[in-house]
Design a protein around this motif. Structure first.
Motif, PDB file in Angstrom:
ATOM      1  N   GLU A 133     -10.825  36.062 -20.057  1.00  0.00           N
ATOM      2  CA  GLU A 133     -11.971  35.239 -20.489  1.00  0.00           C
ATOM      3  C   GLU A 133     -13.291  35.729 -19.925  1.00  0.00           C
ATOM      4  O   GLU A 133     -14.338  35.562 -20.547  1.00  0.00           O
ATOM      5  N   GLY A 173     -12.065  29.850 -30.010  1.00  0.00           N
ATOM      6  CA  GLY A 173     -12.928  28.894 -30.689  1.00  0.00           C
ATOM      7  C   GLY A 173     -13.004  29.136 -32.195  1.00  0.00           C
ATOM      8  O   GLY A 173     -13.261  28.225 -32.967  1.00  0.00           O
ATOM      9  N   GLN A 183      -9.850  31.004 -38.901  1.00  0.00           N
ATOM     10  CA  GLN A 183     -10.277  30.157 -37.783  1.00  0.00           C
ATOM     11  C   GLN A 183      -9.106  29.326 -37.252  1.00  0.00           C
ATOM     12  O   GLN A 183      -8.909  29.215 -36.045  1.00  0.00           O
ATOM     13  N   TRP A 222     -15.605  34.724 -34.691  1.00  0.00           N
ATOM     14  CA  TRP A 222     -15.357  35.215 -33.337  1.00  0.00           C
ATOM     15  C   TRP A 222     -14.037  34.680 -32.821  1.00  0.00           C
ATOM     16  O   TRP A 222     -13.705  33.519 -33.032  1.00  0.00           O
ATOM     17  N   GLY A 223     -13.315  35.534 -32.098  1.00  0.00           N
ATOM     18  CA  GLY A 223     -12.121  35.055 -31.430  1.00  0.00           C
ATOM     19  C   GLY A 223     -11.059  36.125 -31.313  1.00  0.00           C
ATOM     20  O   GLY A 223     -11.111  37.162 -31.990  1.00  0.00           O
ATOM     21  N   VAL A 235     -20.348  32.739 -36.605  1.00  0.00           N
ATOM     22  CA  VAL A 235     -21.711  32.980 -36.148  1.00  0.00           C
ATOM     23  C   VAL A 235     -22.321  34.098 -36.986  1.00  0.00           C
ATOM     24  O   VAL A 235     -21.806  35.223 -36.995  1.00  0.00           O
ATOM     25  N   TRP A 285     -15.493  37.802 -22.177  1.00  0.00           N
ATOM     26  CA  TRP A 285     -15.906  37.250 -23.470  1.00  0.00           C
ATOM     27  C   TRP A 285     -17.239  36.518 -23.371  1.00  0.00           C
ATOM     28  O   TRP A 285     -17.509  35.838 -22.391  1.00  0.00           O
ATOM     29  N   THR A 286     -18.043  36.659 -24.417  1.00  0.00           N
ATOM     30  CA  THR A 286     -19.301  35.906 -24.455  1.00  0.00           C
ATOM     31  C   THR A 286     -19.114  34.592 -25.220  1.00  0.00           C
ATOM     32  O   THR A 286     -19.961  33.715 -25.148  1.00  0.00           O
ATOM     33  N   ARG A 287     -18.029  34.482 -25.969  1.00  0.00           N
ATOM     34  CA  ARG A 287     -17.743  33.243 -26.688  1.00  0.00           C
ATOM     35  C   ARG A 287     -16.304  32.819 -26.420  1.00  0.00           C
ATOM     36  O   ARG A 287     -15.493  33.624 -25.950  1.00  0.00           O
ATOM     37  N   ASP A 288     -16.008  31.588 -26.772  1.00  0.00           N
ATOM     38  CA  ASP A 288     -14.659  31.084 -26.591  1.00  0.00           C
ATOM     39  C   ASP A 288     -13.683  31.932 -27.413  1.00  0.00           C
ATOM     40  O   ASP A 288     -13.772  31.972 -28.641  1.00  0.00           O
ATOM     41  N   GLU A 335     -15.315  30.489 -33.791  1.00  0.00           N
ATOM     42  CA  GLU A 335     -16.659  30.125 -34.273  1.00  0.00           C
ATOM     43  C   GLU A 335     -17.128  31.088 -35.364  1.00  0.00           C
ATOM     44  O   GLU A 335     -16.861  32.287 -35.299  1.00  0.00           O
TER      45      GLU A 335
END
Ligand SMILES: [Zn+2]
Length: 309
Positions: free
Chosen positions: A89, A98, A14, A107-108, A102, A92-95, A100
């Motif tokens: 961007e 980020g 992360q 994710w990333g 989940v 992408w559905t997420r940052d 994150e």
């Protein structure tokens, strides 16, 4: 114990995703020193040698070593890269930066290519060192910069200037640990060859003129469009490398499919009929010279990569 190592890996992953070491092909991008610093701090104090090399400002590569007990034994290197490719961007559905967590998945950008491995290798390396592991041959950990764009600020520089720091008899690196095959019979593939890449930059020029009267104009955009279209339409003949046969035999497909994949006269038609484009694209790339127009720029210096393979 395993839970805590997993937690360490997740946290490291992360952090590295959030560091946004985006390599866009320019010398001033990447900023891999951010991830090298994180890794040095993570590894530091575990009683082994850690070196950082920064051939270009902001682009550090880190090397750590657990010395083996026998200088004649073979050495093993765990190598991961610390940079990632740029993101779009909108796709992408997420940052993308980020990091994150989940439903048990991080994710990333770089979560798969390949900060996940760079992180887990560092965790494994530190764990081994802390638990008093002494290998016969050296165990080396390398977190390298500039993998995504030619390696001039990373591995190429290391190979040219710090060869002794990274030389190893065996290397485990990208794509490691990806399981293939059916659930009952999973296997891990071994890469026995790597296709080369030949970057090209095409410059298309036109003659300036007035947009109100384009009749017979020499418009660079129109010329570029025609060039790109021709490259896209070009269908090179298949070429089977000596390793292709064993690759096909290891796929676990029936004889008919194997025969089609091994027949230069039939392979193109066969790949066309595959229901999934992913495997087809991979098999196609293994057997053809491929051309991929990737980026276009106007009115100034074009990005480093215009054409891939
Ligand atoms: Zn990668």
């Amino acid at each position: 114990m395993h839970d805590s190592l997993t937690a360490e890996t997740i946290e490291l992953l992360q952090t590295m995703i959030r560091n946004q070491c985006v390599n866009d092909g320019t010398a001033a991008s990447g900023h891999e020193t951010r991830n090298a610093d994180v890794l040095r701090q993570f590894l530091g104090g575990a009683g082994f040698d850690v070196q950082q090399y920064e051939p270009t400002p902001g682009r550090a590569t880190l090397v750590a070593r657990i010395e083996g007990t026998d200088p004649h034994s073979r050495s093993l290197c765990l190598m991961g890269h610390t940079d990632v490719v740029p993101v779009n961007e909108a796709g992408w559905t997420r940052d993308p930066f980020g990091g994150e967590l989940v439903d048990g998945e991080v994710w990333g950008r770089g979560a798969v290519d390949m900060l996940n491995l760079t992180a887990s290798m560092a965790v494994a390396f530190r764990h081994l060192a802390r638990s008093g592991f002494r290998p016969n041959g050296d165990l080396v950990y390398v977190a390298v910069a500039d993998e995504e764009s030619g390696s001039a600020h990373g591995m190429q520089w290391m190979a040219d200037h710090e060869r002794d720091a990274i030389m190893a008899d065996y290397v485990l690196t990208e794509s490691g640990g990806l399981h293939s095959g059916p659930k009952e019979q999973p296997y891990i593939g071994i890469t026995v060859g790597e296709k080369g890449v030949a970057w090209r930059r095409l410059r298309v020029r036109g003659t300036p003129g007035h947009g109100s009267a384009p009749f017979k104009a020499d418009n660079a955009l129109m010329t570029a469009a025609a060039v790109i279209q021709r490259i896209g339409d070009y269908r090179p003949s298949p070429r089977f490398h000596e390793l292709w046969r064993t690759r096909v035999e290891s796929l676990g497909v029936d004889e008919q499919m194997q025969a089609a994949l091994l027949d230069p006269a039939r392979i193109d038609e066969f790949l066309d009929t595959l229901p999934l484009s992913g495997p087809g694209a991979q098999l196609h790339a293994c057997t053809h010279t491929t051309f991929s127009c990737n980026t276009i720029g106007a009115g100034g210096p074009a990005p480093a990569s215009t054409l891939r393979w």
